[in-house]
Design a protein around this motif. Structure first.
Motif, short mmCIF file in Angstrom:
data_model
loop_
_atom_site.label_atom_id
_atom_site.label_comp_id
_atom_site.label_asym_id
_atom_site.label_seq_id
_atom_site.Cartn_x
_atom_site.Cartn_y
_atom_site.Cartn_z
N TYR A 174 0.40 5.14 0.98
CA TYR A 174 -0.38 6.37 1.48
C TYR A 174 0.44 7.68 1.47
O TYR A 174 1.70 7.85 1.36
CB TYR A 174 -0.71 6.22 3.18
N TYR A 198 0.95 -1.21 0.02
CA TYR A 198 0.07 -0.02 0.02
C TYR A 198 0.77 1.32 -0.26
O TYR A 198 1.90 1.19 0.51
CB TYR A 198 -0.90 -0.03 1.12
N ARG A 237 -3.82 -10.06 1.15
CA ARG A 237 -5.05 -9.33 1.15
C ARG A 237 -6.02 -9.10 2.42
O ARG A 237 -6.40 -8.08 2.85
CB ARG A 237 -5.75 -9.46 -0.17
N THR A 238 -5.94 -10.35 3.01
CA THR A 238 -6.73 -10.61 4.30
C THR A 238 -6.09 -10.47 5.55
O THR A 238 -6.94 -10.55 6.47
CB THR A 238 -7.79 -11.88 4.01
N SER A 239 -4.91 -10.14 5.36
CA SER A 239 -4.17 -9.90 6.75
C SER A 239 -4.58 -8.68 7.49
O SER A 239 -5.12 -7.65 6.89
CB SER A 239 -2.51 -9.60 6.36
N THR A 240 -4.48 -8.70 8.84
CA THR A 240 -5.28 -7.73 9.55
C THR A 240 -4.14 -6.85 9.94
O THR A 240 -4.58 -6.00 10.88
CB THR A 240 -5.87 -8.35 10.82
N GLU A 241 -2.93 -6.94 9.74
CA GLU A 241 -2.20 -6.01 9.97
C GLU A 241 -1.01 -5.62 8.90
O GLU A 241 -0.57 -6.40 8.30
CB GLU A 241 -1.10 -6.65 11.28
N ALA A 242 -0.98 -4.26 8.79
CA ALA A 242 0.01 -3.74 7.93
C ALA A 242 1.33 -3.27 8.40
O ALA A 242 1.27 -2.60 9.64
CB ALA A 242 -0.71 -2.56 6.95
N LEU A 300 4.07 7.17 2.60
CA LEU A 300 4.27 6.28 3.33
C LEU A 300 4.09 4.84 2.63
O LEU A 300 2.73 4.91 1.92
CB LEU A 300 3.42 6.16 4.71
N ASP A 345 -5.46 -1.47 -7.28
CA ASP A 345 -6.42 -0.65 -6.83
C ASP A 345 -5.87 1.04 -6.78
O ASP A 345 -5.16 1.22 -5.79
CB ASP A 345 -7.14 -0.98 -5.22
N SER A 367 1.53 -5.88 3.87
CA SER A 367 0.97 -6.95 4.68
C SER A 367 1.10 -8.51 4.06
O SER A 367 1.18 -8.46 2.91
CB SER A 367 -0.34 -6.84 4.94
N PHE A 406 -5.24 7.24 1.58
CA PHE A 406 -4.54 6.21 0.79
C PHE A 406 -4.52 6.41 -0.67
O PHE A 406 -5.45 7.33 -1.28
CB PHE A 406 -5.91 5.06 0.93
N PHE A 445 4.00 -0.51 8.53
CA PHE A 445 4.49 0.68 7.72
C PHE A 445 6.03 0.95 7.60
O PHE A 445 6.82 0.59 8.60
CB PHE A 445 3.98 1.90 8.18
N GLY A 446 6.44 1.55 6.53
CA GLY A 446 8.07 2.40 6.63
C GLY A 446 7.89 3.48 7.20
O GLY A 446 7.02 3.90 7.52
N GLN A 447 9.04 4.02 7.36
CA GLN A 447 9.18 5.27 7.89
C GLN A 447 9.14 6.52 7.12
O GLN A 447 8.84 7.66 7.50
CB GLN A 447 10.61 5.62 8.18
#
Lengths: 113, 114
Positions: B35, B33, B98-103, B91, B56, B95, B45, B105-107
């Motif tokens: 952001y 992703y 697609r269905t994972s509940t945690e992403a 950012l 997407d 994850s 997003f 993030f990079g810095q």
């Protein structure tokens, strides 16, 4: 479309005091709810998440959050804050299990000694 | 790698120039992703990649923005003809699926358009 509101832009709390950060969401069904923390110069770290089941969820660093469907809220709490909790906190909502998220505007927490 | 890696960490560019921002996700993560975090708009997003599926792109603000993900790993976000309003922290997150509940993030890459 979903939206997230964090009414408090800044909160100042004394070290050792309790902390509550407010989050309200707008979505037609039960969304997936997240709280993230961002320390200065850092990326986002997931504190906790809610998908279903028990409405009181425990997270890392001693944080918890309670989902209240009737109030469309997902407030974050910590009983006793530490100086290291000074950061910006973001509430987010997703409509699937994935991570295409809509974030609130954030609440910046300052901890006084 | 151990975490999501983004480069450069800071980028200053002149208005009208093109920039490329790189994201190296956690090894094995199939979802990626982008952001954008800016003072006026908060966290938004931009685009989402999942495996070999079509991305997407619903969050891209204009056709000056594009992104690629080569080989299901590294992603590049390209901004053409940069404008001052493109100044923000970009950012990247990945994850497991697609269905994972945690992403994770990079810095971020702080982009400043002057």
């Amino acid at each position: 479309a979903q939206s997230v509101t964090q009414p408090d832009i800044h909160i100042t709390v004394s070290e050792g005091a309790s902390l509550e950060l407010r989050c309200n969401y707008s979505y037609g069904a039960t969304p997936y709810l997240f709280w993230y923390v961002q320390s200065p110069g850092q990326g986002l770290q997931l504190l906790l998440k809610y998908f279903s089941g028990d409405t009181l969820v425990q997270g890392i660093k001693g944080f918890e959050a309670e989902f209240k469907r009737s109030q469309s809220s997902f407030n974050l709490r910590k009983p006793s804050v530490h100086w290291s909790d000074a950061a910006e906190y973001f509430c987010a909502v997703g409509v699937t299990a994935g991570n295409k998220l809509t974030f609130g505007g954030g609440t910046r927490v300052l901890v006084k000694p | 790698g151990a975490g999501v890696s983004q480069s450069p960490s800071n980028k200053v560019t002149e208005k009208g120039k093109d920039v490329e921002l790189r994201c190296d996700p956690i090894s094995g993560h199939t979802a990626l992703y982008w952001y954008r975090q800016s003072l006026g708009q908060g966290l938004e997003f931009l685009i989402y990649f999942q495996g070999n599926s079509a991305p997407d792109k619903s969050g891209l603000p204009s056709d000056r923005f594009s992104a690629e993900r080569t080989g299901g790993s590294v992603s590049t976000l390209t901004i053409q003809r940069t404008q001052q309003e493109d100044s923000a922290v970009y950012l990247c997150a990945s994850s497991r699926s697609r269905t994972s509940t945690e992403a994770f993030f990079g810095q971020g890459t702080r982009l400043t358009v002057v």
